[in-house]
Design a protein around this motif. Sequence first.
Motif, PDB file in Angstrom:
ATOM      1  N   SER A  39       0.928  -1.410  -0.207  1.00  0.00           N
ATOM      2  CA  SER A  39      -0.094  -0.096  -0.051  1.00  0.00           C
ATOM      3  C   SER A  39       0.874   1.194  -0.014  1.00  0.00           C
ATOM      4  O   SER A  39       0.515   2.074  -0.872  1.00  0.00           O
ATOM      5  N   LEU A  40       1.866   1.315   0.910  1.00  0.00           N
ATOM      6  CA  LEU A  40       2.756   2.360   0.796  1.00  0.00           C
ATOM      7  C   LEU A  40       3.482   2.710  -0.278  1.00  0.00           C
ATOM      8  O   LEU A  40       3.689   3.829  -0.900  1.00  0.00           O
ATOM      9  N   GLU A  41       4.083   1.547  -1.011  1.00  0.00           N
ATOM     10  CA  GLU A  41       4.541   1.662  -2.156  1.00  0.00           C
ATOM     11  C   GLU A  41       3.784   2.161  -3.410  1.00  0.00           C
ATOM     12  O   GLU A  41       4.336   2.960  -4.093  1.00  0.00           O
ATOM     13  N   LEU A  42       2.504   1.679  -3.378  1.00  0.00           N
ATOM     14  CA  LEU A  42       1.553   1.987  -4.329  1.00  0.00           C
ATOM     15  C   LEU A  42       1.409   3.410  -4.418  1.00  0.00           C
ATOM     16  O   LEU A  42       1.587   3.963  -5.326  1.00  0.00           O
ATOM     17  N   ALA A  43       1.018   3.922  -3.210  1.00  0.00           N
ATOM     18  CA  ALA A  43       0.463   5.404  -2.983  1.00  0.00           C
ATOM     19  C   ALA A  43       1.752   6.333  -3.692  1.00  0.00           C
ATOM     20  O   ALA A  43       1.698   7.315  -4.039  1.00  0.00           O
ATOM     21  N   LEU A  44       3.024   5.866  -3.148  1.00  0.00           N
ATOM     22  CA  LEU A  44       4.212   6.788  -3.223  1.00  0.00           C
ATOM     23  C   LEU A  44       4.656   6.695  -4.783  1.00  0.00           C
ATOM     24  O   LEU A  44       5.034   7.545  -5.268  1.00  0.00           O
ATOM     25  N   ASP A  45       4.683   5.750  -5.197  1.00  0.00           N
ATOM     26  CA  ASP A  45       4.850   5.330  -6.655  1.00  0.00           C
ATOM     27  C   ASP A  45       3.957   6.230  -7.741  1.00  0.00           C
ATOM     28  O   ASP A  45       4.380   6.899  -8.447  1.00  0.00           O
ATOM     29  N   GLU A  46       2.540   6.149  -7.304  1.00  0.00           N
ATOM     30  CA  GLU A  46       1.779   6.983  -8.198  1.00  0.00           C
ATOM     31  C   GLU A  46       2.072   8.557  -7.824  1.00  0.00           C
ATOM     32  O   GLU A  46       1.756   9.117  -8.943  1.00  0.00           O
ATOM     33  N   ILE A  47       2.254   8.942  -6.769  1.00  0.00           N
ATOM     34  CA  ILE A  47       2.584  10.247  -6.483  1.00  0.00           C
ATOM     35  C   ILE A  47       3.789  10.716  -7.245  1.00  0.00           C
ATOM     36  O   ILE A  47       3.904  11.679  -8.007  1.00  0.00           O
ATOM     37  N   VAL A  48       4.978   9.973  -7.135  1.00  0.00           N
ATOM     38  CA  VAL A  48       6.103  10.307  -7.704  1.00  0.00           C
ATOM     39  C   VAL A  48       6.156  10.383  -9.120  1.00  0.00           C
ATOM     40  O   VAL A  48       6.516  11.080  -9.918  1.00  0.00           O
ATOM     41  N   THR A  49       5.308   9.076  -9.739  1.00  0.00           N
ATOM     42  CA  THR A  49       5.185   8.960 -11.172  1.00  0.00           C
ATOM     43  C   THR A  49       4.476  10.299 -11.792  1.00  0.00           C
ATOM     44  O   THR A  49       4.906  10.894 -12.900  1.00  0.00           O
ATOM     45  N   ASN A  50       3.460  10.740 -10.930  1.00  0.00           N
ATOM     46  CA  ASN A  50       2.667  12.054 -11.322  1.00  0.00           C
ATOM     47  C   ASN A  50       3.543  13.231 -11.447  1.00  0.00           C
ATOM     48  O   ASN A  50       3.461  14.109 -12.383  1.00  0.00           O
ATOM     49  N   ILE A  51       4.508  13.272 -10.567  1.00  0.00           N
ATOM     50  CA  ILE A  51       5.402  14.530 -10.696  1.00  0.00           C
ATOM     51  C   ILE A  51       6.534  14.283 -11.660  1.00  0.00           C
ATOM     52  O   ILE A  51       6.607  15.253 -12.560  1.00  0.00           O
ATOM     53  N   ILE A  52       6.910  13.095 -12.002  1.00  0.00           N
ATOM     54  CA  ILE A  52       7.765  12.893 -12.957  1.00  0.00           C
ATOM     55  C   ILE A  52       7.195  12.916 -14.399  1.00  0.00           C
ATOM     56  O   ILE A  52       7.906  13.759 -15.467  1.00  0.00           O
TER      57      ILE A  52
END
Length: 147
Positions: A39-52
Amino acid sequence: MFTPLRLSLANDLEELERLSLGLEAFCREHGFPPGLTYSLELALDEIVTNIILYGRFKVRRNHIELHVECKKNIIVANVEDDGVPFNPLLAPKPELDLPLDQRQRQVGGLGIHLATSIMDKVAYRRTAGKNILEMEKTIPEECALDK
């Protein structure tokens, strides 16, 4: 005392592997079960991907800072970037209740919705030319560090 996770990431999709490895090590050190880690990985991956994907087109090379730590029974994750101002909490909510052929939305937007749904608390602020997203996830009682 557990070590917080601090990562400096470039706005490059290849950095997502470093993000994943760092989060896995952090969660392993804290003894979190696979479901909480995912869950933690998924949430942070989505946010960082969006920034990138969306922050890089309007600035030369934005920089992403990630800081994750545990405070009592809460995981606190801060994601900071120097990209264009963007409050993800103001993004339109996806129309998930409609059949696919009736949805009036552009492609995208599900990642932010997913991240904010996974985390228990999400707050945004723009300070000193930086987007700062602070997210919290309550650690389930059976996983608590002080049990």
